[in-house]
Design a protein around this motif. Structure first.
Motif, short mmCIF file in Angstrom:
data_model
loop_
_atom_site.label_atom_id
_atom_site.label_comp_id
_atom_site.label_asym_id
_atom_site.label_seq_id
_atom_site.Cartn_x
_atom_site.Cartn_y
_atom_site.Cartn_z
N UNK C 12 0.80 -1.14 -0.05
CA UNK C 12 -0.07 -0.05 -0.07
C UNK C 12 1.05 1.26 0.05
N UNK C 13 0.49 2.47 -0.62
CA UNK C 13 1.25 3.40 -0.35
C UNK C 13 1.21 4.15 1.10
N UNK C 14 1.96 4.94 1.32
CA UNK C 14 2.07 5.58 2.52
C UNK C 14 0.86 6.34 3.02
N UNK C 15 0.49 5.96 4.06
CA UNK C 15 -1.04 6.58 4.51
C UNK C 15 -1.57 5.61 5.35
N UNK C 16 -3.03 5.73 5.49
CA UNK C 16 -3.95 5.12 6.04
C UNK C 16 -5.00 4.42 5.33
N UNK C 17 -5.28 3.11 5.48
CA UNK C 17 -6.07 2.43 4.48
C UNK C 17 -7.29 1.46 5.27
N UNK C 18 -8.19 1.41 4.95
CA UNK C 18 -9.49 0.39 5.58
C UNK C 18 -9.20 -0.52 4.94
N UNK C 19 -8.93 -1.84 5.95
CA UNK C 19 -8.71 -3.13 5.27
C UNK C 19 -9.90 -4.15 6.07
N UNK C 124 7.97 2.93 1.05
CA UNK C 124 7.84 1.75 0.17
C UNK C 124 7.93 0.74 1.04
N UNK C 125 7.06 0.54 1.63
CA UNK C 125 6.75 -0.55 2.71
C UNK C 125 6.80 -2.18 2.28
N UNK C 126 6.09 -2.13 1.07
CA UNK C 126 6.06 -3.37 0.48
C UNK C 126 4.95 -4.03 0.87
N UNK C 127 4.81 -5.36 0.85
CA UNK C 127 3.82 -6.26 1.29
C UNK C 127 3.92 -6.48 2.77
N UNK C 128 2.84 -6.85 3.40
CA UNK C 128 2.92 -6.67 4.94
C UNK C 128 2.18 -7.88 5.25
N UNK C 129 2.66 -8.69 6.26
CA UNK C 129 2.13 -9.98 6.95
C UNK C 129 1.31 -9.59 8.11
N UNK C 130 0.02 -10.30 7.90
CA UNK C 130 -0.66 -10.20 9.19
C UNK C 130 -1.02 -11.74 9.71
N UNK C 131 -1.10 -11.84 10.92
CA UNK C 131 -1.69 -13.06 11.64
C UNK C 131 -3.15 -12.86 12.16
#
Lengths: 136, 136, 136
Positions: C12-19, C124-131
């Motif tokens: 995602x681009x830098x900022x706040x996003x609803x997921x 440029x955070x790239x993909x992010x892993x959630x559990x």
């Protein structure tokens, strides 16, 4: 099933400190699936999760929080416990008194770079009591 | 086992308020071991844990958060719900919408000086709905 | 009973996003009663809950956090990963790496206006892993 463990941390100096190993050493073997919850029973120290590698990150945390929540702000009324006291309360709530981490395949589900921080906000905070809970 | 309880708090004035007793009165007897989770279903009020004694601490919280997250910042775009609205959203996320506390020996595992705070960030926030969950 | 689900979010681009939808689509049917826990395995992105409607709220979050935790602060020592790196660590701890939401009557117990935010603090955070963990 829920199992609690008490852990008293020795006095740390004001600042941010990695305590992941201390937390893990205080508990028995992890269940296959679960949740680790760590709670600090104080209002002037807190827990957070952040980078476990470069110590300069922890020093920058201390410097930034001192800037964002300064001592001796003219609007503080609660000052009789020292200039480090009211900022400590504020920092404690901004970071929060607990963290929770999934336990996956009998391992703590932290990312590669994540560690558990004790944030000691007082000049002489003394020993700090944690309650560690393992949910399975 | 998980049991939920709804609790609607009456309107509180803007600021920080201790609600530990209100939360405890809303639930049945605590289990011997467990976790208490409290969640606020709003985006302009929040929950935190801090000092339960001197009321000046809560007043300093209100003053400091107003400084750290000011009204009428020139960069706010979301302004049509009033000057207290966007700061309320920001404060709500900084403090967070939930707290979780271990239940040990049928008692809430809070430290001596810890209490549960409702942080009401709006001028006229009205009643606030909480979901209290007891895990055992 | 505890069930974990891995979810890798795209960059995602830098900022706040609803997921919220992405999280819900990653898991099976919800239990009647429970708790949803979402944990991000990174130290420069975070999770929070806030308004799910007006996108200007998310833009104001990005602007305010950039003001409250600026790049290039003169006291930063940890600068070799870029000017967006140390602020990202600080923002990540201020907002926190996890959220937990009650599951009531097989539905997520969010308030009408609440959504789950990914806060991407890096350029440029790239993909992010959630559990994602479902407790029932």
């Amino acid at each position: 099933m829920i199992k609690h463990y008490g852990l008293t941390l020795p006095a740390y100096k004001r600042g941010f400190h990695i305590i992941t190993d201390k937390v893990m050493n205080a508990i028995d073997e992890l269940p296959e699936n679960g949740l680790l919850h760590v709670f600090i029973q104080h209002t002037s120290a807190s827990l957070t999760i952040n980078e476990n590698a470069d110590p300069s990150v922890r020093r920058d945390f201390e410097r930034h929080f001192n800037q964002m929540v300064p001592e001796n702000a003219p609007y503080y009324e609660h000052t009789y416990e020292g200039s480090d006291d009211m900022p400590a309360h504020l920092k404690a709530s901004i970071l929060g008194p607990s963290i929770s981490i999934p336990i996956v395949n009998s391992r703590l589900g932290l990312g590669t770079w994540q560690g558990i921080y004790l944030a000691e906000h007082r000049d002489h905070g003394g020993a700090r009591r944690l309650v560690i809970s393992v949910y399975s």
